[in-house]
Design an enzyme around this catalytic site. Structure first.
Site, PDB file in Angstrom:
ATOM      1  N   HIS A 119     -10.391  -5.533  -2.976  1.00 34.16           N
ATOM      2  CA  HIS A 119      -9.034  -5.693  -2.449  1.00 34.16           C
ATOM      3  C   HIS A 119      -9.070  -6.043  -0.965  1.00 34.16           C
ATOM      4  O   HIS A 119      -9.955  -5.605  -0.241  1.00 34.16           O
ATOM      5  CB  HIS A 119      -8.190  -4.440  -2.676  1.00 34.16           C
ATOM      6  CG  HIS A 119      -8.816  -3.171  -2.180  1.00 34.16           C
ATOM      7  ND1 HIS A 119      -9.821  -2.538  -2.870  1.00 34.16           N
ATOM      8  CD2 HIS A 119      -8.581  -2.409  -1.085  1.00 34.16           C
ATOM      9  CE1 HIS A 119     -10.190  -1.439  -2.214  1.00 34.16           C
ATOM     10  NE2 HIS A 119      -9.449  -1.342  -1.118  1.00 34.16           N
TER      11      HIS A 119
ATOM     12  N   ASN B  13     -12.814  -3.243   2.952  1.00 31.04           N
ATOM     13  CA  ASN B  13     -13.768  -2.145   3.009  1.00 31.04           C
ATOM     14  C   ASN B  13     -14.758  -2.294   1.857  1.00 31.04           C
ATOM     15  O   ASN B  13     -14.370  -2.643   0.744  1.00 31.04           O
ATOM     16  CB  ASN B  13     -13.040  -0.800   2.904  1.00 31.04           C
ATOM     17  CG  ASN B  13     -12.094  -0.576   4.072  1.00 31.04           C
ATOM     18  OD1 ASN B  13     -12.377  -0.981   5.199  1.00 31.04           O
ATOM     19  ND2 ASN B  13     -10.957   0.053   3.815  1.00 31.04           N
TER      20      ASN B  13
ATOM     21  N   ASP C 278       0.851  -1.192   0.000  1.00 27.19           N
ATOM     22  CA  ASP C 278       0.000   0.000   0.000  1.00 27.19           C
ATOM     23  C   ASP C 278       0.889   1.244   0.000  1.00 27.19           C
ATOM     24  O   ASP C 278       1.901   1.317   0.707  1.00 27.19           O
ATOM     25  CB  ASP C 278      -0.907  -0.012   1.237  1.00 27.19           C
ATOM     26  CG  ASP C 278      -2.067   0.963   1.103  1.00 27.19           C
ATOM     27  OD1 ASP C 278      -3.219   0.505   1.039  1.00 27.19           O
ATOM     28  OD2 ASP C 278      -1.818   2.196   1.083  1.00 27.19           O
TER      29      ASP C 278
ATOM     30  N   VAL D 196     -11.200   2.703  -3.575  1.00 25.38           N
ATOM     31  CA  VAL D 196     -10.892   2.192  -4.915  1.00 25.38           C
ATOM     32  C   VAL D 196     -11.903   1.093  -5.247  1.00 25.38           C
ATOM     33  O   VAL D 196     -12.025   0.102  -4.512  1.00 25.38           O
ATOM     34  CB  VAL D 196      -9.452   1.643  -4.981  1.00 25.38           C
ATOM     35  CG1 VAL D 196      -9.155   1.122  -6.389  1.00 25.38           C
ATOM     36  CG2 VAL D 196      -8.438   2.721  -4.597  1.00 25.38           C
TER      37      VAL D 196
ATOM     38  N   GLN E 254     -14.483   2.325   1.449  1.00 28.61           N
ATOM     39  CA  GLN E 254     -13.838   1.880   0.209  1.00 28.61           C
ATOM     40  C   GLN E 254     -13.605   3.067  -0.718  1.00 28.61           C
ATOM     41  O   GLN E 254     -14.546   3.790  -1.051  1.00 28.61           O
ATOM     42  CB  GLN E 254     -14.708   0.838  -0.499  1.00 28.61           C
ATOM     43  CG  GLN E 254     -14.046   0.279  -1.756  1.00 28.61           C
ATOM     44  CD  GLN E 254     -14.867  -0.825  -2.420  1.00 28.61           C
ATOM     45  OE1 GLN E 254     -15.954  -1.174  -1.968  1.00 28.61           O
ATOM     46  NE2 GLN E 254     -14.329  -1.364  -3.500  1.00 28.61           N
TER      47      GLN E 254
ATOM     48  N   HIS F  86      -6.875  -5.789   2.488  1.00 27.71           N
ATOM     49  CA  HIS F  86      -5.735  -5.161   3.160  1.00 27.71           C
ATOM     50  C   HIS F  86      -5.144  -6.195   4.122  1.00 27.71           C
ATOM     51  O   HIS F  86      -5.845  -6.688   5.007  1.00 27.71           O
ATOM     52  CB  HIS F  86      -6.180  -3.967   4.015  1.00 27.71           C
ATOM     53  CG  HIS F  86      -6.762  -2.818   3.259  1.00 27.71           C
ATOM     54  ND1 HIS F  86      -6.054  -1.652   3.027  1.00 27.71           N
ATOM     55  CD2 HIS F  86      -7.989  -2.630   2.701  1.00 27.71           C
ATOM     56  CE1 HIS F  86      -6.837  -0.799   2.367  1.00 27.71           C
ATOM     57  NE2 HIS F  86      -8.000  -1.360   2.169  1.00 27.71           N
TER      58      HIS F  86
HETATM   59  P1  AMP Z   1      -9.784   1.355   0.332  1.00 26.96           P
HETATM   60  O1  AMP Z   1      -9.942   2.628   1.102  1.00 26.96           O
HETATM   61  O2  AMP Z   1     -10.181   0.135   1.105  1.00 26.96           O
HETATM   62  O3  AMP Z   1     -10.458   1.431  -1.030  1.00 26.96           O
HETATM   63  O4  AMP Z   1      -8.241   1.175   0.100  1.00 26.96           O
HETATM   64  C1  AMP Z   1      -7.552   1.709  -0.988  1.00 26.96           C
HETATM   65  C2  AMP Z   1      -6.093   1.644  -0.646  1.00 26.96           C
HETATM   66  O5  AMP Z   1      -5.347   1.825  -1.832  1.00 26.96           O
HETATM   67  C3  AMP Z   1      -5.632   2.719   0.345  1.00 26.96           C
HETATM   68  O6  AMP Z   1      -5.072   2.100   1.499  1.00 26.96           O
HETATM   69  C4  AMP Z   1      -4.587   3.501  -0.461  1.00 26.96           C
HETATM   70  O7  AMP Z   1      -3.503   3.935   0.328  1.00 26.96           O
HETATM   71  C5  AMP Z   1      -4.167   2.467  -1.497  1.00 26.96           C
HETATM   72  N1  AMP Z   1      -3.604   3.019  -2.716  1.00 26.96           N
HETATM   73  C6  AMP Z   1      -4.095   4.041  -3.475  1.00 26.96           C
HETATM   74  N2  AMP Z   1      -3.315   4.262  -4.546  1.00 26.96           N
HETATM   75  C7  AMP Z   1      -2.295   3.361  -4.467  1.00 26.96           C
HETATM   76  C8  AMP Z   1      -1.156   3.071  -5.282  1.00 26.96           C
HETATM   77  N3  AMP Z   1      -0.884   3.759  -6.408  1.00 26.96           N
HETATM   78  N4  AMP Z   1      -0.322   2.072  -4.897  1.00 26.96           N
HETATM   79  C9  AMP Z   1      -0.574   1.374  -3.766  1.00 26.96           C
HETATM   80  N5  AMP Z   1      -1.631   1.586  -2.965  1.00 26.96           N
HETATM   81  C10 AMP Z   1      -2.483   2.567  -3.306  1.00 26.96           C
END
Ligand code: AMP
Length: 114
Positions: A100, A87, A31, A96, A94, A102
């Site tokens: 996924h 999430n 991350d 993205v 969430q 974590h």
């Molecule tokens: P969520 O909030 O569960 O959708 O988690 C999305 C995660 O993606 C967050 O912990 C971000 O820090 C991570 N994230 C966003 N962009 C990147 C990236 N380019 N490379 C690695 N992790 C990322």
């Protein structure tokens, strides 16, 4: 076609990522904003937007993702324990829209989460 989200760009090799594991079905990478000494994201290559959109046919894929999570945790030295967080949706935090997991570890994690 709608624009790719950040994880789709990582899978396409369009933006860099610190990839720790990959196979035909999934990818695991660090991350970019780690919340623990070890913070790795495990994602399926299949376009699934969230847990809410999983289908019965995804069962074998989900079992595979959990196997990869166990193996990545072991390779990361998380023998003392770890947490896996998914999430889902806006209230679930969430950001993205690609499924996924974590994987968090390397310190004593608090409960309950915020
Ligand atoms: P969520 O909030 O569960 O959708 O988690 C999305 C995660 O993606 C967050 O912990 C971000 O820090 C991570 N994230 C966003 N962009 C990147 C990236 N380019 N490379 C690695 N992790 C990322």
């Amino acid at each position: 076609m709608s624009e790719k989200n950040v994880f789709q760009k990582i899978m396409a090799g369009e933006i860099p990522a610190d990839i720790v594991y990959e196979d035909e079905e999934c990818l695991a990478f660090r991350d970019i904003a780690p919340q623990a000494p070890t913070h790795i994201l495990i994602i399926p290559r299949k376009a699934i937007r969230s847990v809410a959109e999983l289908e019965d046919e995804d069962g074998p894929l989900i079992a595979h993702l959990w196997k990869v999570i166990r193996e990545v945790a072991e390779q990361s030295g998380l023998g003392e324990g770890y947490r896996v967080v998914v999430n889902c949706g806006r209230d679930g935090g969430q950001e993205v829209d690609h499924l996924h997991y974590h994987l968090l570890g390397g310190r004593s994690l608090q409960w309950p989460p915020g």
